[in-house]
Design a protein around this motif. Structure first.
Motif, PDB file in Angstrom:
ATOM      1  N   LEU A 152       0.829  -1.198   0.000  1.00 27.38           N
ATOM      2  CA  LEU A 152       0.000   0.000   0.000  1.00 27.38           C
ATOM      3  C   LEU A 152       0.877   1.267   0.000  1.00 27.38           C
ATOM      4  O   LEU A 152       0.583   2.227  -0.710  1.00 27.38           O
ATOM      5  N   ASP A 153       1.955   1.240   0.772  1.00 28.12           N
ATOM      6  CA  ASP A 153       2.893   2.368   0.764  1.00 28.12           C
ATOM      7  C   ASP A 153       3.418   2.616  -0.646  1.00 28.12           C
ATOM      8  O   ASP A 153       3.495   3.758  -1.101  1.00 28.12           O
ATOM      9  N   GLU A 154       3.774   1.550  -1.324  1.00 28.81           N
ATOM     10  CA  GLU A 154       4.295   1.656  -2.684  1.00 28.81           C
ATOM     11  C   GLU A 154       3.237   2.207  -3.638  1.00 28.81           C
ATOM     12  O   GLU A 154       3.530   3.066  -4.467  1.00 28.81           O
ATOM     13  N   ARG A 155       2.016   1.740  -3.514  1.00 28.76           N
ATOM     14  CA  ARG A 155       0.925   2.222  -4.377  1.00 28.76           C
ATOM     15  C   ARG A 155       0.645   3.700  -4.123  1.00 28.76           C
ATOM     16  O   ARG A 155       0.369   4.450  -5.061  1.00 28.76           O
ATOM     17  N   ILE A 156       0.729   4.125  -2.868  1.00 29.20           N
ATOM     18  CA  ILE A 156       0.520   5.541  -2.541  1.00 29.20           C
ATOM     19  C   ILE A 156       1.627   6.384  -3.170  1.00 29.20           C
ATOM     20  O   ILE A 156       1.363   7.428  -3.780  1.00 29.20           O
ATOM     21  N   ALA A 157       2.861   5.923  -3.057  1.00 33.23           N
ATOM     22  CA  ALA A 157       3.993   6.662  -3.641  1.00 33.23           C
ATOM     23  C   ALA A 157       3.848   6.763  -5.165  1.00 33.23           C
ATOM     24  O   ALA A 157       4.095   7.828  -5.748  1.00 33.23           O
ATOM     25  N   GLN A 158       3.424   5.676  -5.805  1.00 34.17           N
ATOM     26  CA  GLN A 158       3.236   5.699  -7.251  1.00 34.17           C
ATOM     27  C   GLN A 158       2.114   6.658  -7.642  1.00 34.17           C
ATOM     28  O   GLN A 158       2.235   7.405  -8.615  1.00 34.17           O
ATOM     29  N   ALA A 159       1.020   6.639  -6.879  1.00 30.37           N
ATOM     30  CA  ALA A 159      -0.098   7.539  -7.166  1.00 30.37           C
ATOM     31  C   ALA A 159       0.333   8.996  -7.002  1.00 30.37           C
ATOM     32  O   ALA A 159      -0.004   9.857  -7.827  1.00 30.37           O
ATOM     33  N   GLU A 180       3.378  10.215  -7.276  1.00 24.98           N
ATOM     34  CA  GLU A 180       4.302  10.542  -8.371  1.00 24.98           C
ATOM     35  C   GLU A 180       3.518  10.843  -9.645  1.00 24.98           C
ATOM     36  O   GLU A 180       3.810  11.803 -10.361  1.00 24.98           O
ATOM     37  N   SER A 181       2.511  10.036  -9.912  1.00 27.54           N
ATOM     38  CA  SER A 181       1.667  10.232 -11.090  1.00 27.54           C
ATOM     39  C   SER A 181       0.906  11.562 -11.005  1.00 27.54           C
ATOM     40  O   SER A 181       0.825  12.308 -11.983  1.00 27.54           O
ATOM     41  N   MET A 182       0.377  11.861  -9.841  1.00 29.80           N
ATOM     42  CA  MET A 182      -0.360  13.112  -9.655  1.00 29.80           C
ATOM     43  C   MET A 182       0.566  14.310  -9.842  1.00 29.80           C
ATOM     44  O   MET A 182       0.163  15.331 -10.406  1.00 29.80           O
ATOM     45  N   LEU A 183       1.782  14.179  -9.379  1.00 28.11           N
ATOM     46  CA  LEU A 183       2.756  15.256  -9.522  1.00 28.11           C
ATOM     47  C   LEU A 183       3.078  15.480 -10.997  1.00 28.11           C
ATOM     48  O   LEU A 183       3.102  16.622 -11.471  1.00 28.11           O
ATOM     49  N   GLU A 184       3.318  14.409 -11.730  1.00 28.74           N
ATOM     50  CA  GLU A 184       3.664  14.523 -13.143  1.00 28.74           C
ATOM     51  C   GLU A 184       2.500  15.073 -13.971  1.00 28.74           C
ATOM     52  O   GLU A 184       2.722  15.775 -14.941  1.00 28.74           O
ATOM     53  N   GLN A 185       1.273  14.747 -13.593  1.00 28.18           N
ATOM     54  CA  GLN A 185       0.105  15.219 -14.316  1.00 28.18           C
ATOM     55  C   GLN A 185      -0.388  16.568 -13.803  1.00 28.18           C
ATOM     56  O   GLN A 185      -1.358  17.112 -14.321  1.00 28.18           O
ATOM     57  N   ASP A 186       0.257  17.077 -12.777  1.00 32.07           N
ATOM     58  CA  ASP A 186      -0.103  18.335 -12.126  1.00 32.07           C
ATOM     59  C   ASP A 186      -1.557  18.329 -11.639  1.00 32.07           C
ATOM     60  O   ASP A 186      -2.279  19.305 -11.740  1.00 32.07           O
ATOM     61  N   THR A 187      -1.962  17.199 -11.077  1.00 23.58           N
ATOM     62  CA  THR A 187      -3.259  17.072 -10.439  1.00 23.58           C
ATOM     63  C   THR A 187      -3.108  17.531  -8.995  1.00 23.58           C
ATOM     64  O   THR A 187      -2.107  17.225  -8.355  1.00 23.58           O
ATOM     65  N   ASP A 188      -4.098  18.278  -8.493  1.00 23.44           N
ATOM     66  CA  ASP A 188      -4.022  18.736  -7.103  1.00 23.44           C
ATOM     67  C   ASP A 188      -3.829  17.547  -6.174  1.00 23.44           C
ATOM     68  O   ASP A 188      -4.605  16.586  -6.205  1.00 23.44           O
ATOM     69  N   ILE A 189      -2.811  17.630  -5.333  1.00 18.36           N
ATOM     70  CA  ILE A 189      -2.513  16.541  -4.408  1.00 18.36           C
ATOM     71  C   ILE A 189      -3.156  16.846  -3.065  1.00 18.36           C
ATOM     72  O   ILE A 189      -2.776  17.795  -2.385  1.00 18.36           O
ATOM     73  N   THR A 190      -4.144  16.038  -2.732  1.00 16.98           N
ATOM     74  CA  THR A 190      -4.809  16.112  -1.425  1.00 16.98           C
ATOM     75  C   THR A 190      -4.970  14.684  -0.921  1.00 16.98           C
ATOM     76  O   THR A 190      -4.839  13.728  -1.684  1.00 16.98           O
ATOM     77  N   HIS A 191      -5.276  14.555   0.358  1.00 19.47           N
ATOM     78  CA  HIS A 191      -5.487  13.210   0.906  1.00 19.47           C
ATOM     79  C   HIS A 191      -6.677  12.544   0.232  1.00 19.47           C
ATOM     80  O   HIS A 191      -6.625  11.354  -0.099  1.00 19.47           O
ATOM     81  N   ARG A 192      -7.724  13.299   0.001  1.00 17.83           N
ATOM     82  CA  ARG A 192      -8.908  12.733  -0.674  1.00 17.83           C
ATOM     83  C   ARG A 192      -8.589  12.305  -2.106  1.00 17.83           C
ATOM     84  O   ARG A 192      -9.064  11.268  -2.568  1.00 17.83           O
ATOM     85  N   ALA A 193      -7.799  13.096  -2.799  1.00 20.85           N
ATOM     86  CA  ALA A 193      -7.436  12.750  -4.176  1.00 20.85           C
ATOM     87  C   ALA A 193      -6.619  11.464  -4.214  1.00 20.85           C
ATOM     88  O   ALA A 193      -6.796  10.637  -5.118  1.00 20.85           O
ATOM     89  N   SER A 203       3.460  12.244   5.897  1.00 22.75           N
ATOM     90  CA  SER A 203       4.628  13.042   5.519  1.00 22.75           C
ATOM     91  C   SER A 203       4.956  12.881   4.032  1.00 22.75           C
ATOM     92  O   SER A 203       5.448  13.817   3.401  1.00 22.75           O
ATOM     93  N   LEU A 204       4.656  11.722   3.461  1.00 13.45           N
ATOM     94  CA  LEU A 204       4.863  11.509   2.038  1.00 13.45           C
ATOM     95  C   LEU A 204       3.946  12.432   1.225  1.00 13.45           C
ATOM     96  O   LEU A 204       4.388  13.083   0.277  1.00 13.45           O
ATOM     97  N   VAL A 205       2.682  12.502   1.623  1.00 17.00           N
ATOM     98  CA  VAL A 205       1.742  13.399   0.943  1.00 17.00           C
ATOM     99  C   VAL A 205       2.199  14.850   1.101  1.00 17.00           C
ATOM    100  O   VAL A 205       2.199  15.629   0.144  1.00 17.00           O
ATOM    101  N   GLU A 206       2.641  15.224   2.283  1.00 19.06           N
ATOM    102  CA  GLU A 206       3.121  16.593   2.518  1.00 19.06           C
ATOM    103  C   GLU A 206       4.339  16.904   1.652  1.00 19.06           C
ATOM    104  O   GLU A 206       4.458  18.010   1.113  1.00 19.06           O
ATOM    105  N   PHE A 207       5.237  15.927   1.513  1.00 16.52           N
ATOM    106  CA  PHE A 207       6.414  16.117   0.662  1.00 16.52           C
ATOM    107  C   PHE A 207       5.990  16.384  -0.775  1.00 16.52           C
ATOM    108  O   PHE A 207       6.487  17.314  -1.420  1.00 16.52           O
ATOM    109  N   TYR A 208       5.070  15.578  -1.290  1.00 11.95           N
ATOM    110  CA  TYR A 208       4.632  15.758  -2.673  1.00 11.95           C
ATOM    111  C   TYR A 208       3.832  17.051  -2.841  1.00 11.95           C
ATOM    112  O   TYR A 208       3.916  17.707  -3.886  1.00 11.95           O
TER     113      TYR A 208
END
Length: 153
Positions: A17-24, A26-39, A61-66
């Motif tokens: 699950l940690d890995e899937r969250i990190a991948q999601a 990274e994908s959101m960052l590359e697509q410039d999608t707003d990064i929120t916990h709900r997203a 903290s991973l979400v905050e970093f991104y």
């Protein structure tokens, strides 16, 4: 802000699950999608609530970093959009020129250091030089890779 280090997990599913969250993220960052916990929850199958992320220190903290990384990227884009294309091209050319200049300086310093090391070696001072660099074996390895071995031993 530095990227958080993944902690050891008790079971494989939590690590996955940690890995899937990190991948999601990274994908959101590359697509410039707003990064929120709900997203993030919407992006990952199997998560049903943002608290799955916010309760866990690493995931939060991973979400905050991104989020911080995304804010920084967006700020850079704003700056570039405010500056004319001509100025951006000129700035990039100046930075390329500066990089070339620094690379030339590094080449000169490397050559001069090699010459000094060879001179010290010819005078029999390599033992003292090695003692000076105790704890810096990586430096010694780099020197040995760039200087003929019969003169540095």
């Amino acid at each position: 802000m530095t990227k958080p280090v993944r902690p050891p997990r008790r079971d494989e599913q939590a690590a996955l699950l940690d890995e899937r969250i990190a991948q999601a993220l990274e994908s959101m960052l590359e697509q410039d999608t707003d990064i929120t916990h709900r997203a993030v929850v919407r992006a990952i199958e199997g998560l049903s609530a943002p608290s799955s992320i916010t309760r866990d220190n690493y995931r939060r903290s991973l979400v905050e970093f991104y989020q911080a990384t995304q804010a920084e990227r967006r700020q850079w884009v704003k700056r570039v959009q405010k500056v004319s294309q001509t100025n951006v091209v000129a700035q990039l050319a100046a930075k390329d020129h500066r990089i070339e200049e620094l690379e030339r300086q590094i080449a000169i310093l490397t050559a001069s250091h090699k010459a000094m090391i060879l001179a010290v070696g010819e005078m029999g001072g390599m033992t003292a030089w090695r003692r000076f660099f105790e704890g810096y074996e990586h430096a010694w390895d780099a020197v040995r890779a760039n200087v003929p071995s019969e003169r540095t031993e």
